[in-house]
Scaffold this motif. Structure first.
Motif, mmCIF file in Angstrom:
data_model
loop_
_atom_site.group_PDB
_atom_site.id
_atom_site.type_symbol
_atom_site.label_atom_id
_atom_site.label_comp_id
_atom_site.label_asym_id
_atom_site.label_seq_id
_atom_site.Cartn_x
_atom_site.Cartn_y
_atom_site.Cartn_z
ATOM 1 N N SER A 43 -23.910 -14.975 -15.182
ATOM 2 C CA SER A 43 -24.161 -14.945 -16.631
ATOM 3 C C SER A 43 -25.588 -14.513 -16.935
ATOM 4 O O SER A 43 -25.829 -13.742 -17.865
ATOM 5 C CB SER A 43 -23.897 -16.320 -17.253
ATOM 6 N N ASP A 157 -17.766 -11.942 -19.987
ATOM 7 C CA ASP A 157 -18.131 -13.078 -19.138
ATOM 8 C C ASP A 157 -16.989 -14.094 -19.153
ATOM 9 O O ASP A 157 -16.789 -14.801 -20.139
ATOM 10 C CB ASP A 157 -19.444 -13.709 -19.646
ATOM 11 N N GLU A 158 -16.251 -14.143 -18.068
ATOM 12 C CA GLU A 158 -15.091 -15.028 -17.928
ATOM 13 C C GLU A 158 -14.214 -15.021 -19.180
ATOM 14 O O GLU A 158 -13.976 -16.067 -19.791
ATOM 15 C CB GLU A 158 -15.561 -16.457 -17.624
#
Ligand SMILES: Nc1ncnc2c1ncn2[C@@H]1O[C@H](COP(=O)(O)OP(=O)(O)O)[C@@H](O)[C@H]1O
Ligand SMILES: [Mg+2]
Lengths: 239, 278
Positions: A43, A157-158
């Motif tokens: 991240s 991000d995810e």
């Protein structure tokens, strides 16, 4: 030519070196996956590429331009979605998209918003408040937002982290379509190995802020003598 | 064979049209949030009304006690104070709302520049302040027979000066949140109240002890509230004082923009933007 090029990115938070001299490139229409255990620095890396975090060292170049000196131009050509962000909950789905169409100065916003409501099957939900939606529906709204400016690079991000298998699969199918049919470049993190195998042309494994292994899913499996990416992950994560 | 390039999906990002659209986006977001939240609509008129009713009756009481006191002094003060307080708080609220709704990162990764963002917040707060002032003016007239037009021509610069002062305070409030985290919300709300006793809202600055008078004269609002009393007493609008206040406003706005910029750079350098709401 790479549309994104990051060189020796480094970020320290106090005693923790979250990202440590990382080099990364994403080519046109390429889907690149960033994998690694929690705290590996994924991240932080993405946030440096988005200008949310200033690197201590290193540079970020996108579309041949330095991110920090050309923030407005670069940011208007990329977009972002993540499991840990949300959109203004009290607004209707359509309003949210209209707002972001303005923030990205989308040309002909009405047509674009209508097309994305359609693409993400949000038509029936367009007059519902975002906070009333399920996580799967919200993720679709976020993706619609992330596609408003027809980004040349999508940073995710995810994106499927909070979703049940059904909702997650729908999002994955859509992302694969965007990558394959529209040729949209993506940089994606995920803990879902089948997802990464299905989507990514190239994968980087991160551990303690560094890239420790790179290649396609098949190449990684071969070089680690593992059956699949899941097994590679375990080998990398456990050293 | 000719190849046609696909049409650009966005306006040229550095052009004036794109800049205007991004500012509009901020205004549109705030407007939609207001429209979808009846509580906040209610709030715009609730506090001004409560204060107005309270101080209006205080004035009526003082008059029955034969205290020579113009109705306008307190009512005008309450009205102008609301301009200052709202200008400050509305800016902070709009920013904090992005944090509360976990939308901050979406805004921060958009091509919206800080200046565009702040202009959007200011434009919207201007709209809300104008609305609140209209409601309060109507109430003043209906309940106490006090027309704000008694402040004459001065009313426009009075409000403008307070608006800009409020924005400066609001910016510092946002900067505090960026620098110290969400708990600094308290600073965002209360900064404007520090100015309250010093800026001669309800009493002339001459009642303050000498050192505080010096401080008071460094605050733009002081010249507004003193000016208001002068005008309501039948005097002329003190344009010289207001010019000084405008100068102070410009200086403070510059300083608070610098403080905001510094706090944003701090937040980016320390990875704070993604840590709100955790
Ligand atoms: N804003 C921050 N302040 C302090 N430490 C941070 C911050 N952001 C990340 N970290 C630390 O940096 C490391 C990498 O975090 P992160 O990039 O979130 O990893 P990942 O996304 O791979 O799980 C972790 O040790 C994390 O605790
Ligand atoms: Mg992460």
């Amino acid at each position: 030519m790479a549309i994104l090029e990051a060189r020796s990115l480094t970020k320290r938070f106090g005693a923790v070196t979250a990202v440590d001299g990382l080099d990364l490139a994403v080519g046109r229409a390429e889907v690149v996956g960033l994998l690694g255990p929690n705290g590996a620095g994924k991240s932080t890396t993405l946030h440096m590429l988005l200008g949310l975090i200033t690197p201590d060292e290193g540079s970020v170049t996108m579309f041949g331009k330095d991110l920090h000196r050309n923030r407005v131009e670069v940011l208007s050509r990329i977009n972002f979605a993540a499991s840990y962000v949300d959109l203004p909950g009290t607004l209707h789905v359509q309003e949210v998209l209209e707002v972001f169409a303005d923030l990205y100065a989308v040309d002909r916003p009405a047509a674009k918003v209508a097309a994305l409501l359609d693409l993400l099957e949000l038509g029936p939900l367009r007059r519902r408040k975002v906070m009333e939606l399920s996580s799967g529906q919200r993720t679709r709204v976020q993706l619609a937002k992330a596609l408003l400016n027809e980004p040349d690079l999508l940073i995710l991000d995810e994106p499927t982290a909070n979703l049940d298998p059904d909702a997650g699969d729908r999002i994955r199918t859509l992302l694969v379509r965007l990558a394959r049919e529209e040729g949209r470049a993506m940089l994606i993190t995920s803990h879902n190995m089948p997802e990464v195998e299905r989507m990514c042309d190239r994968i980087h494994f991160m551990a303690e802020g560094r890239i420790v292994a790179s290649g396609s899913a098949a190449e990684l499996a071969a070089s680690f003598e593992a059956d699949d990416l899941e097994a590679v992950f375990l080998k990398v994560a456990r050293g | 064979m000719t190849t046609t390039l696909p049409p650009l999906a966005t306006l040229p990002p550095l052009g004036a049209r794109a800049r205007g659209r991004r500012v509009l986006g901020v205004v549109r977001r705030d407007f939609a949030a207001l429209r979808r939240s009846p509580i906040r609509m209610f709030e715009i008129v609730f506090w001004p009304t409560v204060e107005l009713v309270l101080w209006g009756f205080v004035t009526l009481f003082l008059q029955t006690q034969k205290v020579p006191f113009a109705v306008g002094f307190l009512l005008g003060a309450v009205l102008l104070w609301q301009v200052l307080q709202k200008a400050s708080n509305e800016i902070s609220i709009a920013f904090l709302e992005d944090i509360w709704s976990r939308n901050l990162l979406n805004v921060q990764v958009s091509p919206l520049s800080s200046v565009e963002y702040l202009i959007g917040l200011m434009v919207f707060s201007l709209g809300k302040v104008a609305f609140a002032v209209a409601v309060m003016s109507a109430l003043c007239l209906a309940l106490y027979g006090f027309g704000v037009t008694a402040m004459g021509l001065g009313l426009v610069p009075f409000m403008a000066l307070l608006l800009v002062m409020g924005w400066s305070l609001g910016l510092v409030g946002i900067a505090a949140v960026l620098r110290f985290g969400e708990n600094a919300q308290v600073i965002a709300w209360s900064l404007v109240f520090v100015a309250q006793p010093l800026t001669g809202i309800f009493y002339p600055v001459s009642v303050l002890p000498a050192p505080l008078q010096t401080v008071a004269h460094l605050i733009p609002g002081t010249y507004v509230f003193e000016g208001m009393r002068t005008v309501l007493n039948g005097g002329a609008v003190p344009w010289g004082d207001l010019a000084l206040a405008a100068l102070l406003d410009v200086v403070y706005l510059g300083i608070s923009l610098a403080v905001f910029g510094w706090a944003l750079r701090y937040a980016r350098a320390h990875g704070k933007l993604s840590r709100f709401g955790e």
